[in-house]
Design a protein around this motif. Structure first.
Motif, PDB file in Angstrom:
ATOM      1  N   MET A 274       0.848  -1.185   0.000  1.00 31.33           N
ATOM      2  CA  MET A 274       0.000   0.000   0.000  1.00 31.33           C
ATOM      3  C   MET A 274       0.892   1.247   0.000  1.00 31.33           C
ATOM      4  O   MET A 274       1.865   1.311   0.739  1.00 31.33           O
ATOM      5  N   ARG A 275       0.566   2.192  -0.910  1.00 28.95           N
ATOM      6  CA  ARG A 275       1.374   3.417  -0.955  1.00 28.95           C
ATOM      7  C   ARG A 275       0.666   4.506  -0.157  1.00 28.95           C
ATOM      8  O   ARG A 275      -0.532   4.756  -0.338  1.00 28.95           O
ATOM      9  N   ILE A 276       1.435   5.134   0.737  1.00 27.44           N
ATOM     10  CA  ILE A 276       0.877   6.188   1.592  1.00 27.44           C
ATOM     11  C   ILE A 276       1.500   7.521   1.196  1.00 27.44           C
ATOM     12  O   ILE A 276       2.718   7.624   1.033  1.00 27.44           O
ATOM     13  N   LYS A 277       0.644   8.536   1.041  1.00 29.11           N
ATOM     14  CA  LYS A 277       1.102   9.899   0.736  1.00 29.11           C
ATOM     15  C   LYS A 277       0.931  10.739   1.997  1.00 29.11           C
ATOM     16  O   LYS A 277      -0.155  10.756   2.592  1.00 29.11           O
ATOM     17  N   CYS A 278       2.001  11.398   2.426  1.00 27.00           N
ATOM     18  CA  CYS A 278       1.947  12.212   3.648  1.00 27.00           C
ATOM     19  C   CYS A 278       2.285  13.665   3.353  1.00 27.00           C
ATOM     20  O   CYS A 278       3.119  13.955   2.497  1.00 27.00           O
ATOM     21  N   ILE A 279       1.666  14.551   4.122  1.00 28.67           N
ATOM     22  CA  ILE A 279       2.056  15.962   4.103  1.00 28.67           C
ATOM     23  C   ILE A 279       2.789  16.222   5.412  1.00 28.67           C
ATOM     24  O   ILE A 279       2.316  15.853   6.492  1.00 28.67           O
ATOM     25  N   VAL A 280       3.980  16.821   5.320  1.00 29.24           N
ATOM     26  CA  VAL A 280       4.797  17.022   6.507  1.00 29.24           C
ATOM     27  C   VAL A 280       5.280  18.471   6.593  1.00 29.24           C
ATOM     28  O   VAL A 280       5.624  19.096   5.583  1.00 29.24           O
ATOM     29  N   SER A 281       5.262  19.000   7.816  1.00 34.80           N
ATOM     30  CA  SER A 281       5.749  20.344   8.089  1.00 34.80           C
ATOM     31  C   SER A 281       6.998  20.216   8.947  1.00 34.80           C
ATOM     32  O   SER A 281       7.086  19.300   9.765  1.00 34.80           O
ATOM     33  N   TYR A 282       7.988  21.059   8.735  1.00 34.72           N
ATOM     34  CA  TYR A 282       9.145  21.022   9.630  1.00 34.72           C
ATOM     35  C   TYR A 282       9.793  22.389   9.809  1.00 34.72           C
ATOM     36  O   TYR A 282       9.690  23.265   8.971  1.00 34.72           O
ATOM     37  N   ASP A 283      10.428  22.505  10.961  1.00 33.66           N
ATOM     38  CA  ASP A 283      11.228  23.668  11.327  1.00 33.66           C
ATOM     39  C   ASP A 283      12.653  23.295  10.925  1.00 33.66           C
ATOM     40  O   ASP A 283      13.267  22.417  11.535  1.00 33.66           O
ATOM     41  N   GLY A 284      13.180  23.935   9.883  1.00 32.23           N
ATOM     42  CA  GLY A 284      14.478  23.524   9.340  1.00 32.23           C
ATOM     43  C   GLY A 284      15.679  23.898  10.194  1.00 32.23           C
ATOM     44  O   GLY A 284      16.799  23.470   9.915  1.00 32.23           O
ATOM     45  N   SER A 285      15.456  24.687  11.267  1.00 33.71           N
ATOM     46  CA  SER A 285      16.585  25.253  12.037  1.00 33.71           C
ATOM     47  C   SER A 285      17.591  24.228  12.522  1.00 33.71           C
ATOM     48  O   SER A 285      18.783  24.469  12.497  1.00 33.71           O
ATOM     49  N   GLN A 286      17.100  23.104  13.031  1.00 32.05           N
ATOM     50  CA  GLN A 286      17.990  22.144  13.669  1.00 32.05           C
ATOM     51  C   GLN A 286      18.298  20.939  12.780  1.00 32.05           C
ATOM     52  O   GLN A 286      18.750  19.903  13.256  1.00 32.05           O
ATOM     53  N   PHE A 287      18.033  21.061  11.476  1.00 32.76           N
ATOM     54  CA  PHE A 287      18.311  19.952  10.561  1.00 32.76           C
ATOM     55  C   PHE A 287      19.422  20.314   9.586  1.00 32.76           C
ATOM     56  O   PHE A 287      19.559  21.464   9.183  1.00 32.76           O
ATOM     57  N   TYR A 288      20.143  19.283   9.185  1.00 31.50           N
ATOM     58  CA  TYR A 288      21.149  19.457   8.152  1.00 31.50           C
ATOM     59  C   TYR A 288      20.454  19.229   6.800  1.00 31.50           C
ATOM     60  O   TYR A 288      20.906  18.433   5.978  1.00 31.50           O
ATOM     61  N   GLY A 289      19.311  19.887   6.619  1.00 27.39           N
ATOM     62  CA  GLY A 289      18.555  19.754   5.377  1.00 27.39           C
ATOM     63  C   GLY A 289      17.580  18.597   5.390  1.00 27.39           C
ATOM     64  O   GLY A 289      17.454  17.874   6.384  1.00 27.39           O
ATOM     65  N   TYR A 290      16.891  18.423   4.264  1.00 21.08           N
ATOM     66  CA  TYR A 290      15.907  17.342   4.153  1.00 21.08           C
ATOM     67  C   TYR A 290      16.574  15.984   3.944  1.00 21.08           C
ATOM     68  O   TYR A 290      16.270  15.001   4.615  1.00 21.08           O
ATOM     69  N   GLN A 291      17.501  15.948   2.980  1.00 19.83           N
ATOM     70  CA  GLN A 291      18.010  14.651   2.507  1.00 19.83           C
ATOM     71  C   GLN A 291      18.987  13.977   3.474  1.00 19.83           C
ATOM     72  O   GLN A 291      19.826  14.638   4.085  1.00 19.83           O
ATOM     73  N   VAL A 292      18.873  12.665   3.559  1.00 14.03           N
ATOM     74  CA  VAL A 292      19.755  11.868   4.423  1.00 14.03           C
ATOM     75  C   VAL A 292      21.224  12.168   4.139  1.00 14.03           C
ATOM     76  O   VAL A 292      21.639  12.251   2.982  1.00 14.03           O
ATOM     77  N   GLN A 293      21.975  12.396   5.214  1.00 11.15           N
ATOM     78  CA  GLN A 293      23.423  12.608   5.140  1.00 11.15           C
ATOM     79  C   GLN A 293      24.022  11.806   6.284  1.00 11.15           C
ATOM     80  O   GLN A 293      23.548  11.929   7.414  1.00 11.15           O
ATOM     81  N   PRO A 294      25.056  11.033   6.015  1.00 12.80           N
ATOM     82  CA  PRO A 294      25.625  10.204   7.083  1.00 12.80           C
ATOM     83  C   PRO A 294      26.078  11.068   8.272  1.00 12.80           C
ATOM     84  O   PRO A 294      26.741  12.083   8.086  1.00 12.80           O
TER      85      PRO A 294
ATOM     86  N   GLU B 114      -4.134   7.131   1.590  1.00 13.52           N
ATOM     87  CA  GLU B 114      -3.699   6.085   0.679  1.00 13.52           C
ATOM     88  C   GLU B 114      -3.632   6.684  -0.730  1.00 13.52           C
ATOM     89  O   GLU B 114      -4.531   7.413  -1.146  1.00 13.52           O
ATOM     90  N   ALA B 115      -2.530   6.409  -1.411  1.00 15.63           N
ATOM     91  CA  ALA B 115      -2.378   6.912  -2.781  1.00 15.63           C
ATOM     92  C   ALA B 115      -2.441   5.725  -3.727  1.00 15.63           C
ATOM     93  O   ALA B 115      -2.309   4.574  -3.305  1.00 15.63           O
ATOM     94  N   SER B 116      -2.652   5.984  -5.013  1.00 13.15           N
ATOM     95  CA  SER B 116      -2.641   4.883  -5.989  1.00 13.15           C
ATOM     96  C   SER B 116      -1.222   4.336  -6.062  1.00 13.15           C
ATOM     97  O   SER B 116      -0.247   5.035  -5.749  1.00 13.15           O
ATOM     98  N   GLU B 117      -1.097   3.071  -6.488  1.00 10.53           N
ATOM     99  CA  GLU B 117       0.229   2.435  -6.564  1.00 10.53           C
ATOM    100  C   GLU B 117       1.175   3.226  -7.469  1.00 10.53           C
ATOM    101  O   GLU B 117       2.377   3.244  -7.277  1.00 10.53           O
ATOM    102  N   GLY B 118       0.605   3.907  -8.454  1.00  3.40           N
ATOM    103  CA  GLY B 118       1.444   4.627  -9.409  1.00  3.40           C
ATOM    104  C   GLY B 118       1.846   6.024  -8.961  1.00  3.40           C
ATOM    105  O   GLY B 118       2.658   6.686  -9.608  1.00  3.40           O
ATOM    106  N   PHE B 119       1.284   6.494  -7.848  1.00  2.00           N
ATOM    107  CA  PHE B 119       1.581   7.861  -7.385  1.00  2.00           C
ATOM    108  C   PHE B 119       3.058   8.010  -7.028  1.00  2.00           C
ATOM    109  O   PHE B 119       3.652   7.154  -6.379  1.00  2.00           O
ATOM    110  N   HIS B 120       3.644   9.129  -7.454  1.00  2.85           N
ATOM    111  CA  HIS B 120       5.041   9.399  -7.118  1.00  2.85           C
ATOM    112  C   HIS B 120       5.164  10.848  -6.629  1.00  2.85           C
ATOM    113  O   HIS B 120       4.825  11.783  -7.360  1.00  2.85           O
ATOM    114  N   ALA B 121       5.652  11.021  -5.401  1.00  2.00           N
ATOM    115  CA  ALA B 121       5.680  12.350  -4.757  1.00  2.00           C
ATOM    116  C   ALA B 121       6.545  13.349  -5.517  1.00  2.00           C
ATOM    117  O   ALA B 121       6.310  14.560  -5.441  1.00  2.00           O
TER     118      ALA B 121
END
Lengths: 245, 245
Positions: free
Chosen positions: B1-21, B94-101
């Protein structure tokens, strides 16, 4: 020379305005900076009043006396370099020798900010109180109107209040909506301990329908803290403006 | 099952969105929470796009796949308990299987917030960029209008951009004033790296008179990053909304 300053602060990381031993406070941070400028001689500041831990200020006012021959307008620059970035001296001017930041207050405006989003918005978590319930804004405005004017606000002050005379005049209470936020603006000639937070908490409970707008009149008459609504949390509150005329 | 989420964030304490080791990132924090719910099985999330360190989001969108039989509407409650208070899943469906964010994005809206106060307001220091200079808002609006529509935005993207096709369509750029703040609202069908921050920086320089409104047309024609204005700082930027229709 007496200097009058307007200061803004983010209350999140402070143990309130007033100096407390071993705690970081707004007063402590500014007095430390001032004493440093005065080469170690302690300089006391006197504000329009205290604010609790978590409470913010847009335009708190304080005064201090100095013998240094520094033009008043330089003080913000000098002090802002020495204090944390969560305090900012917005302006400074020379005041008359008789000026007193607390005793001379004519009116103060407080604001209280509500985040009405279903889920608390992360970037507002320290700056607005999350309240996701449906609110009847018209009922809140009606209740607010009943609180305007001169009343005994005993029911709307902390049970710990030691002040005897609890009659205050509220010039206005405005309920404004801006996108996902609701803002209460309250101006009056004086405020008892927790008064704005109890007004905010009561208006929210009017908004949800727990109280009818007219019931706030009975709350005032009761002169009993137990008669009014809850005390809303500190971090939604801003001391917005202090007026001396 | 594909789930679509809406997320809010305070960027102050993050090293950006994308995963970084070794760094705290929004993606990393959510994937960790999801993997915990999936009993240690790693779950990848795919967002509408990255955001840089310090950049906030009101309505970032991501999707993930799950075998768990959890009603979609429960995901925000489950995840919000496991992640820091500076991220909040606002909703899930729930999003359709073909949905891509990322691939299915039709338009995005960004906002950029300026604190015009003379001295930077402490409670806005991570959430708005302080710019105390006099700004000609009408000139900024005129310049903004020239940027609307379909253009090659090479001059308004980081010199590091590797994308070949730099033609994008901007639906609107609105310049709104609310009290001591100025808000740019920019909606378009796609954005190059740093594009909104360069648009914001350029509009500010039009506001101060460094550039005339009409000059932004020449900037576009130049197709050279050096032709446009400065890149405005990250912490004034919000990914506000992602639209899929």
């Amino acid at each position: 020379m007496r200097i009058k300053c307007i200061v803004s602060y983010d209350g999140s990381q402070f143990y309130g305005y007033q100096v407390q031993p071993g705690q970081r406070t707004v007063q402590g941070e500014i007095e430390e900076a001032l004493s440093e400028v005065h080469k170690g001689k302690f300089v006391r500041i006197t504000a329009s009043g205290r604010t609790d831990a978590g409470v913010h200020a847009m335009g708190q006012v304080f005064h201090f006396d100095t013998d240094l021959q520094i033009p008043a307008a330089k003080w913000p620059v000098i002090l802002n370099q020495k204090i944390g970035r969560d305090i900012a001296i917005l302006s400074a001017e020379e005041a008359s020798e008789g000026f007193h930041a607390r005793f001379d207050v004519k009116t103060k405006e407080y604001r209280y900010i509500i985040d009405k989003s279903t889920v608390a918005l992360p970037f507002r978590r320290h700056y607005a109180v999350h309240y996701p319930y449906h609110l009847n804004v018209e009922a809140m405005r009606e209740a607010a109107a009943h609180l305007e004017g001169e009343h005994d606000f005993t029911s709307f002050s902390s049970a710990k209040t030691e002040v005897i005379d609890r009659v205050r005049t509220i010039d206005f209470i405005k309920v404004e909506e801006i996108e996902h936020e609701l803002i209460f603006r309250v101006r009056g000639n004086g405020f008892l301990y927790n008064m704005v937070r109890i007004i905010a908490g009561t208006l929210l409970e009017v908004g949800t329908g727990k109280y009818k707008p007219g019931e706030v009149m009975k709350m005032l008459e009761a002169k009993d803290r137990g008669a009014a609504g809850k005390t809303a949390p500190a971090h939604g509150l801003y001391l917005w403006e202090v007026n001396y005329q």
